[in-house]
Design a protein around this motif. Structure first.
Motif, PDB file in Angstrom:
ATOM      1  N   MET A  12       4.471  21.158  -3.589  1.00 61.47           N
ATOM      2  CA  MET A  12       5.362  20.477  -4.615  1.00 61.47           C
ATOM      3  C   MET A  12       4.560  20.497  -6.016  1.00 61.47           C
ATOM      4  N   GLU A  13       2.390  20.887  -4.650  1.00 60.43           N
ATOM      5  CA  GLU A  13       1.393  21.058  -5.992  1.00 60.43           C
ATOM      6  C   GLU A  13       1.604  22.599  -7.031  1.00 60.43           C
ATOM      7  N   SER A  14       2.111  23.210  -6.227  1.00 60.63           N
ATOM      8  CA  SER A  14       2.188  24.406  -7.093  1.00 60.63           C
ATOM      9  C   SER A  14       3.498  25.301  -6.875  1.00 60.63           C
ATOM     10  N   GLY A  15       4.341  24.371  -6.255  1.00 64.66           N
ATOM     11  CA  GLY A  15       5.831  25.055  -7.270  1.00 64.66           C
ATOM     12  C   GLY A  15       6.320  26.497  -5.719  1.00 64.66           C
TER      13      GLY A  15
ATOM     14  N   ARG B  26      -3.094   6.380   0.436  1.00 63.05           N
ATOM     15  CA  ARG B  26      -3.206   5.255   2.030  1.00 63.05           C
ATOM     16  C   ARG B  26      -1.920   5.464   2.712  1.00 63.05           C
ATOM     17  N   SER B  27      -0.834   6.101   1.646  1.00 62.03           N
ATOM     18  CA  SER B  27       0.146   6.071   2.657  1.00 62.03           C
ATOM     19  C   SER B  27       0.559   7.317   2.644  1.00 62.03           C
TER      20      SER B  27
ATOM     21  N   TRP C 101       0.583  -0.998  -0.089  1.00 63.53           N
ATOM     22  CA  TRP C 101       0.287  -0.030  -0.061  1.00 63.53           C
ATOM     23  C   TRP C 101       0.520   1.288   0.102  1.00 63.53           C
ATOM     24  N   TYR C 102       2.210   1.362  -0.083  1.00 64.32           N
ATOM     25  CA  TYR C 102       2.681   2.568   0.187  1.00 64.32           C
ATOM     26  C   TYR C 102       3.190   4.118  -1.036  1.00 64.32           C
ATOM     27  N   ARG C 103       2.695   2.704  -2.139  1.00 60.54           N
ATOM     28  CA  ARG C 103       2.730   3.890  -3.287  1.00 60.54           C
ATOM     29  C   ARG C 103       1.707   4.024  -3.955  1.00 60.54           C
TER      30      ARG C 103
ATOM     31  N   GLY D 210      -0.888  10.388  -8.152  1.00 65.09           N
ATOM     32  CA  GLY D 210      -1.882   9.516  -6.947  1.00 65.09           C
ATOM     33  C   GLY D 210      -0.681   8.432  -6.614  1.00 65.09           C
ATOM     34  N   VAL D 211       0.806   8.065  -7.657  1.00 66.66           N
ATOM     35  CA  VAL D 211       1.448   6.640  -7.439  1.00 66.66           C
ATOM     36  C   VAL D 211       2.768   7.149  -6.775  1.00 66.66           C
ATOM     37  N   SER D 212       2.752   7.206  -5.824  1.00 66.02           N
ATOM     38  CA  SER D 212       4.981   6.867  -5.528  1.00 66.02           C
ATOM     39  C   SER D 212       5.366   6.540  -6.757  1.00 66.02           C
TER      40      SER D 212
END
Length: 340
Positions: free
Chosen positions: A322-325, A166-167, A160-162, A203-205
């Motif tokens: 991170m999303e906005s910079g 969930r993580s 589930w970490y990726r 949404g995937v690390s």
């Protein structure tokens, strides 16, 4: 068992990797431990001499308090169930995956008159506690600049970490320790700026990833946190450097400091690698004993529910940055409820 913890019955919820150090610690203080988990309870019970209970309600009916060591996304639901049953709660970090959820759990605990403690174990590691004590005593003067780093073999190759939902990704799962340390050692945070490479997509690390977060503190101090999920087999390492106008505090787990963190005994490539102390008592034991004594009316613990919620806020702010910079102003972020 010490007299102040005589007759202690703990409900351990979960049987994954981190449950091992919790189980060993509870047994070290002489507690009776009931374990409930969807998977792995029998094997954990056999290894550490625990008692398997088949339902969560069964644990809640018998335990004095619960210790939640399940995947992060389940913390809120289980904590609320325990609180509804009138049980005090210890919960592995992060307290929940959003600060809004953390405050919901905190408010529920307050309304029910029960106690809630987030397991931010790094506050109990000797080098970090020594740094805190030195700063509080004025040994290095006013803190100006601090750096914290933490790396581990990536758990994101499977499980589930990726899934960031969930993580929380590498920042919420790994760096949250150092976000808490930065605040503990340098004071409240005013702005957060973060970058990550490679980025999270849909949404995937990434399996192997590094994140950098820069914090500005109310005092004017600047701190930088780096967290890395490395290739399988990456040696666990952590450290810090905190500079003030009168001196510098430094620690590295790889240095010849008389204190070393090692991989958990018997760990395999598929395991989440958990650091242990080879000098003196396990910090996990120190932490859980302090919580248990506090829950029985002893002195206040060094980490409180609000600390857990703030660490989650900082991790969320880092994701927003991170999303906005752009840097995130924490007052605005918190006041507007700008959390995912």
């Amino acid at each position: 068992m010490s007299e102040e913890l005589a007759g202690l019955t703990v409900g351990l919820i979960g049987a994954g990797n981190i449950s091992r150090v919790h189980a060993a610690s509870w047994k070290a203080v002489g507690a009776r431990v009931l374990v409930y988990s969807l998977e792995g309870a029998e094997a954990l019970a056999e290894q550490y001499g625990l008692e398997v209970v088949q339902t969560l309600d069964g644990v809640l009916a018998e335990a004095e308090f619960v210790d939640i060591v399940t995947p992060s996304a389940t913390h809120k639901e289980i904590a609320l169930a325990a609180i509804k049953a009138g049980k005090n709660v210890i919960c592995e970090k992060p307290l929940t995956l959003t600060a809004a959820d953390s405050h919901e759990v905190i408010d529920a605990a307050a309304a029910a008159g029960v106690q809630l403690y987030p397991a931010h174990v790094v506050r109990f590691f000797p080098a970090y506690k020594a740094a805190y004590d030195a700063i509080q005593a004025g040994r290095i003067g006013e803190v100006a600049v601090a750096r914290f780093y933490r790396q581990a073999s990536s758990p994101a190759g499977a499980g589930w970490y990726r899934e960031v939902a969930r993580s929380g990704g590498v920042i919420m799962d790994l760096m949250v320790h150092d976000l808490d340390q930065a605040r503990w050692l340098c004071g409240e945070v005013t702005t957060v700026y973060a970058v990550q490479n490679p980025p999270t997509v849909d949404g995937v690390s990434p399996v192997n990833v590094a994140a950098h977060v820069t914090l500005t503190h109310e005092s004017g101090a600047i701190s930088h946190c780096r967290a890395t999920w490395g290739a399988t087999g990456t040696t666990f390492q952590t450290g810090f450097s905190v500079a003030g106008d009168k001196g510098v505090l430094k620690f590295t787990s790889e240095g010849n400091t008389g204190y070393k963190e090692e991989l958990q005994n018997g760990a395999t490539a598929g395991d989440l690698l958990i650091p242990e102390s080879s000098l003196g008592e396990s910090p996990y034991l120190t932490q859980l004993r302090e919580f248990a004594v506090c829950l029985r009316g002893g002195p206040e613990a060094r980490v409180l529910a609000g600390d857990g919620a703030t660490a989650v806020y900082l991790a969320e702010a880092a994701r927003a940055s991170m999303e906005s910079g752009q840097p995130v102003d924490m007052k605005t972020f918190v006041s507007t409820g700008a959390v995912a």
